[in-house]
Design a protein around this motif. Sequence first.
Motif, PDB file in Angstrom:
ATOM      1  N   UNK A 166       0.824  -1.204   0.000  1.00 23.93           N
ATOM      2  CA  UNK A 166       0.000   0.000   0.000  1.00 23.93           C
ATOM      3  C   UNK A 166       0.864   1.262   0.000  1.00 23.93           C
ATOM      4  N   UNK A 167       1.965   1.222   0.740  1.00 26.69           N
ATOM      5  CA  UNK A 167       2.889   2.364   0.772  1.00 26.69           C
ATOM      6  C   UNK A 167       3.483   2.598  -0.609  1.00 26.69           C
ATOM      7  N   UNK A 168       3.955   1.537  -1.249  1.00 22.81           N
ATOM      8  CA  UNK A 168       4.568   1.675  -2.575  1.00 22.81           C
ATOM      9  C   UNK A 168       3.547   2.141  -3.608  1.00 22.81           C
ATOM     10  N   UNK A 169       2.293   1.710  -3.438  1.00 18.53           N
ATOM     11  CA  UNK A 169       1.235   2.161  -4.336  1.00 18.53           C
ATOM     12  C   UNK A 169       0.983   3.662  -4.165  1.00 18.53           C
ATOM     13  N   UNK A 170       0.949   4.120  -2.896  1.00 15.91           N
ATOM     14  CA  UNK A 170       0.754   5.558  -2.631  1.00 15.91           C
ATOM     15  C   UNK A 170       1.938   6.365  -3.148  1.00 15.91           C
ATOM     16  N   UNK A 171       3.159   5.844  -2.988  1.00 11.28           N
ATOM     17  CA  UNK A 171       4.346   6.538  -3.506  1.00 11.28           C
ATOM     18  C   UNK A 171       4.281   6.652  -5.018  1.00 11.28           C
ATOM     19  N   UNK A 172       3.827   5.587  -5.673  1.00  9.18           N
ATOM     20  CA  UNK A 172       3.707   5.614  -7.128  1.00  9.18           C
ATOM     21  C   UNK A 172       2.693   6.665  -7.560  1.00  9.18           C
TER      22      UNK A 172
END
Length: 499
Positions: free
Chosen positions: A404-410
């Motif tokens: 979820x963090x990597x998705x938000x960063x993307x």
Amino acid sequence: MTQLLRINNLIVSFENPTGELVAVKGVSLDLAEGETLALVGESGCGKTVLCKSMLHILCEKGRVKQGEILLKDEELTSLTEEEIIPFRGGRIAMVFQDPMTVLDPAFSVGEQIAEVVRIHGTNGTVGNGFRNPGSSQAAEAKRKSLKLMELVGIPEAALRYEQRPYQFSGGMRQRIAIAIALAGNPELLLADEPTTALDEETQREILELLKDVQRKTGVAILFITHDLSLVEGMAQRVAIMKDGRLVEEGPVEAVFSAPKDEYTKKLLGYLDYKKGMGHNHRKENHGQSSLLKVRGLTKSYPLDKGVNRVLEGFDLEIYKGEILGLVGKSGCGKSTLSRCIAGLETPDSGIVELAAGVKMQMIFQDSQSVFNDRMTVEGIIAEPLRIDHRKNRSRRSRNQLKEKVLEAMKDARLDESLAGRKPYELSGGQRQRVAIARALITEPDFIIADEPLTGLDISSQAQIVHLLKQLAEERGLTILFMAHDLPMVNHISSRVINM
């Protein structure tokens, strides 16, 4: 003119867990006595690192690898901590970007100016600061401090001498910071983005103040900024910095009228945004379904004598799917309104009515002061989701949370390689994207963006504006966008309200 400062082939690097980061890459420049040189570049280009190198105030991971810094032929990089003291705050002084991170809330502004007067004296000798000053020394320090307060335009200096920093507006705090910088009778003033967090009218006042101080004291100024629109009328020469290197240097008029480097041309192109000439995304046909209603909102704060009424009977309505721009000078009540809407402040009277089921998040003005420097980017972005899970008594595995963090960063256009870094290892634009990713991770319907462009260079501002617009369209977000920069607000907003 007599040469004051000469920097030769300076290289400054930082040790990171992923290896060495070279922030300043062979920079050479010079500055004459009484001259103003503007050093211009985007966030993260190395401008502030260059200045901090002169005063030996890099973080413990930073070091000067190569080159020399000479002040009237005295080489600074090789000095010991004891040897640099007469230069730091004495012969060279620095005005930092955010005075609230520099001013001590425990002491009056007068005491903080007087401390520098006592430390550096009137002849460059090092005094004893607050350590048991004699009555005559204390009286003389106060007298000089009052003169400095008057010099920088603090009204009723004698009365305001005993006040704390929080009792001053942003513009007045910056004047206090300038007075502190002048207290050691410097030969060189490093003005590091001194107007970034101020509205345009206050910016002009601070720039005029710096020019007036220069006329009266003869101090040389290295004016660091990301905003080329502030350079004309302020500096005689300009140096353009990109990725740790100088790409162009020359008289201001020559560089502005006939830039040679493509990067300089790009920065000059961004001035269209500041002038309100860039293309805009405004659309007038917002939906008629109301998401937020504010009625009769009043909020005041106690002062020493009476109260300061910031909001009085304020009304506002925001519709689903729109970006509402709220414009106003510093101190007009924008941030107070945002905190009342978010439930961080309790209004004296009035109502804040949010449509049922709407999830709200906030992007704060100064991400650097909001983030915990001991946490990584990954931890900062994940924190709202962890809090949300605790409230709803739900759990995710560590891998699910990281996804979820990597998705938000993307979504926030952040490289996932930054996930393990600390906030102080990021540029201003990167930190603001972290703030956006942190707001996005709980999948909100409504975002309050309270001065999200403050402290960013023009190109980063334009990128953040476009990012928020894209996210609003992709996710159907409603955004309350607060700023004092009317051209940028016009650029993004469906409607604009002046406060």
